[in-house]
Design an enzyme around this catalytic site. Structure first.
Site, PDB file in Angstrom:
ATOM      1  N   SER A 150      -3.869   7.792   8.208  1.00  0.00           N
ATOM      2  CA  SER A 150      -2.612   7.143   8.168  1.00  0.00           C
ATOM      3  C   SER A 150      -1.598   7.716   9.286  1.00  0.00           C
ATOM      4  CB  SER A 150      -2.164   7.839   7.008  1.00  0.00           C
ATOM      5  OG  SER A 150      -0.520   7.708   6.844  1.00  0.00           O
TER       6      SER A 150
ATOM      7  N   TYR B  61      -0.707  15.627   1.678  1.00  0.00           N
ATOM      8  CA  TYR B  61      -1.354  14.211   2.297  1.00  0.00           C
ATOM      9  C   TYR B  61      -1.303  14.345   3.762  1.00  0.00           C
ATOM     10  CZ  TYR B  61      -1.938   9.413   2.930  1.00  0.00           C
ATOM     11  OH  TYR B  61      -2.330   7.990   3.121  1.00  0.00           O
TER      12      TYR B  61
HETATM   13  P1  NDP Z   1      -5.297   2.323  -3.462  1.00  0.00           P
HETATM   14  O1  NDP Z   1      -4.620   3.213  -4.559  1.00  0.00           O
HETATM   15  O2  NDP Z   1      -4.864   0.772  -3.872  1.00  0.00           O
HETATM   16  O3  NDP Z   1      -6.730   2.281  -3.638  1.00  0.00           O
HETATM   17  C1  NDP Z   1      -7.388   3.703  -3.734  1.00  0.00           C
HETATM   18  C2  NDP Z   1      -9.093   3.480  -3.910  1.00  0.00           C
HETATM   19  O4  NDP Z   1      -9.542   4.618  -4.124  1.00  0.00           O
HETATM   20  C3  NDP Z   1      -9.111   2.584  -5.211  1.00  0.00           C
HETATM   21  O5  NDP Z   1     -10.131   1.807  -5.250  1.00  0.00           O
HETATM   22  C4  NDP Z   1      -9.335   3.811  -6.256  1.00  0.00           C
HETATM   23  O6  NDP Z   1     -10.164   3.452  -7.315  1.00  0.00           O
HETATM   24  C5  NDP Z   1     -10.242   4.956  -5.251  1.00  0.00           C
HETATM   25  N1  NDP Z   1     -10.139   6.121  -5.711  1.00  0.00           N
HETATM   26  C6  NDP Z   1      -9.037   7.124  -5.714  1.00  0.00           C
HETATM   27  N2  NDP Z   1      -9.551   8.184  -6.234  1.00  0.00           N
HETATM   28  C7  NDP Z   1     -10.696   8.080  -6.269  1.00  0.00           C
HETATM   29  C8  NDP Z   1     -11.929   9.275  -6.551  1.00  0.00           C
HETATM   30  N3  NDP Z   1     -11.450  10.362  -6.901  1.00  0.00           N
HETATM   31  N4  NDP Z   1     -13.073   8.598  -6.662  1.00  0.00           N
HETATM   32  C9  NDP Z   1     -13.533   7.255  -6.127  1.00  0.00           C
HETATM   33  N5  NDP Z   1     -12.555   6.663  -6.010  1.00  0.00           N
HETATM   34  C10 NDP Z   1     -11.170   6.846  -6.030  1.00  0.00           C
HETATM   35  O7  NDP Z   1      -4.749   2.699  -2.196  1.00  0.00           O
HETATM   36  P2  NDP Z   1      -4.841   2.067  -0.650  1.00  0.00           P
HETATM   37  O8  NDP Z   1      -5.732   0.925  -0.633  1.00  0.00           O
HETATM   38  O9  NDP Z   1      -3.156   1.603  -0.263  1.00  0.00           O
HETATM   39  O10 NDP Z   1      -5.392   3.153   0.137  1.00  0.00           O
HETATM   40  C11 NDP Z   1      -6.641   3.080   1.043  1.00  0.00           C
HETATM   41  C12 NDP Z   1      -6.345   4.177   2.136  1.00  0.00           C
HETATM   42  O11 NDP Z   1      -5.249   3.895   2.847  1.00  0.00           O
HETATM   43  C13 NDP Z   1      -6.017   5.728   1.561  1.00  0.00           C
HETATM   44  O12 NDP Z   1      -6.936   6.466   2.343  1.00  0.00           O
HETATM   45  C14 NDP Z   1      -4.655   5.901   1.930  1.00  0.00           C
HETATM   46  O13 NDP Z   1      -4.314   7.219   2.326  1.00  0.00           O
HETATM   47  C15 NDP Z   1      -4.618   5.003   3.244  1.00  0.00           C
HETATM   48  N6  NDP Z   1      -3.232   4.524   3.593  1.00  0.00           N
HETATM   49  C16 NDP Z   1      -2.650   3.761   2.858  1.00  0.00           C
HETATM   50  C17 NDP Z   1      -1.207   3.331   3.006  1.00  0.00           C
HETATM   51  C18 NDP Z   1      -0.321   2.492   2.249  1.00  0.00           C
HETATM   52  O14 NDP Z   1       0.821   2.395   2.263  1.00  0.00           O
HETATM   53  N7  NDP Z   1      -0.858   1.774   1.137  1.00  0.00           N
HETATM   54  C19 NDP Z   1      -0.601   4.000   4.267  1.00  0.00           C
HETATM   55  C20 NDP Z   1      -1.560   4.822   5.205  1.00  0.00           C
HETATM   56  C21 NDP Z   1      -2.681   5.098   4.813  1.00  0.00           C
HETATM   57  P3  NDP Z   1      -9.931   4.049  -8.762  1.00  0.00           P
HETATM   58  O15 NDP Z   1      -8.897   4.415  -9.276  1.00  0.00           O
HETATM   59  O16 NDP Z   1     -10.655   2.955  -9.610  1.00  0.00           O
HETATM   60  O17 NDP Z   1     -11.191   5.224  -8.705  1.00  0.00           O
END
Ligand code: NDP
Length: 275
Positions: A148, A161
């Site tokens: 990020s 974070y």
């Molecule tokens: P989402 O919340 O849409 O997706 C997160 C995903 O991770 C989901 O598939 C969720 O599925 C899974 N997940 C979360 N916790 C767990 C866990 N403990 N075990 C297994 N799976 C898990 O977020 P984003 O798509 O936005 O985020 C993806 C990446 O991008 C992250 O690393 C985030 O830090 C990074 N990012 C995002 C930004 C944004 O503005 N969106 C900006 C900068 C970076 P489920 O809940 O079913 O487990």
């Protein structure tokens, strides 16, 4: 104009692929001919994205579904074992899973929150990488970590974070140096604000999330916040040995100009609080 990649014959495992950015990465790899592994904690969401991947796959390749929690070592072991048993190998590991939890350092449960964020965003990546090296060495594969812009800037109320992502960038660079001799490339994509459940779940003011493009997007030099395909395209570029064979240890910022323009999400939050 759309860019197309050919990942035919490749196997791509994307953590956190049951929604948001990870789901779009999985779909793009599937569309480009790869066998993909879709994983997350929620079985229904995993199944939905896996079906979407199969639907867009040119040969309707069946996506592997693995339901599990990245904070559980046994689930991570099962994730790798099932992938290799099903497809025989691993070419691309995308460490995408991550979340943010707002908490000031003097919040009562701050340390618990800190540990939770670090476990999901950093420890799981370190563990999976540690376990996948033997498989990626066989395929001269590559790793892409989703970090990020929070790794490069500080803000109030979200230190776990920022710390997790700053450490992740260092892990990317150390691994690039260490795994180079095994012909494994390791890079990172560092997104700016992207509209996904992430921004809803992290505790930003509702008004800000609802009007994300107006509050934040208009401040970005490109005039909008990111969409998941923006990040998926960057990941596909890095994963392609043809396109990015000379890139390793790169921290690739994909942020619509957020850092260049010194956009402050903190500042926007404060403005809302004053209104
Ligand atoms: P989402 O919340 O849409 O997706 C997160 C995903 O991770 C989901 O598939 C969720 O599925 C899974 N997940 C979360 N916790 C767990 C866990 N403990 N075990 C297994 N799976 C898990 O977020 P984003 O798509 O936005 O985020 C993806 C990446 O991008 C992250 O690393 C985030 O830090 C990074 N990012 C995002 C930004 C944004 O503005 N969106 C900006 C900068 C970076 P489920 O809940 O079913 O487990």
């Amino acid at each position: 104009m759309s860019v197309s990649y050919d990942f035919t014959g490749k196997v791509a495992l994307i953590t956190g692929s049951s929604s948001g950015i990870g789901a779009d990465i999985a779909e793009l790899f599937a569309k480009s001919g790869a066998n993909v592994v879709v994983t997350g904690r929620n079985a229904d969401r995993v199944a939905k994205v896996a079906k979407q991947c199969t639907d867009v796959s040119p040969k309707q390749l069946k996506a592997l579904q693995v339901v599990g929690d990245v904070n559980n070592e046994q689930d991570l072991n099962r994730l790798i074992e099932t992938t290799v048993q099903t497809f025989g190998k691993l070419d691309i590991l995308v460490n995408n899973v991550g979340f943010a939890h707002m908490a000031d350092v003097d919040t009562e449960d701050y340390f618990q929150i800190f540990q939770n964020v670090l476990y999901t965003n950093l420890n799981s990546v370190v563990y999976l990488t540690h376990k996948c090296v033997e498989h990626l060495a066989k395929t001269n594969g590559n790793i892409i970590n989703i970090s990020s812009i929070a790794s490069k800037i500080s803000s109030r109320g979200s230190s776990p974070y920022h710390i997790s992502k700053a450490a992740l960038d260092m892990f990317t660079k150390c691994m690039a140096a260490e795994l180079g001799p095994k012909r494994i490339r390791v890079n990172s994509v560092n997104p700016g604000a992207v509209v996904t459940n992430f921004v809803i779940n992290m505790g930003l003011p509702t008004e800000m999330v609802e009007k994300f493009n107006e509050t934040i997007g208009t401040k970005y030099p490109v005039g909008r916040v990111g969409q998941s395909p923006d990040i998926a395209n960057t990941v596909a570029y890095l994963a392609s040995d043809t396109a990015a064979g000379f890139l390793t240890g790169s921290i690739v910022v994909a942020d619509g100009g957020h850092l260049a323009a010194n956009v402050s999400i903190d500042g926007e939050k404060q403005k809302l609080n004053k209104n």
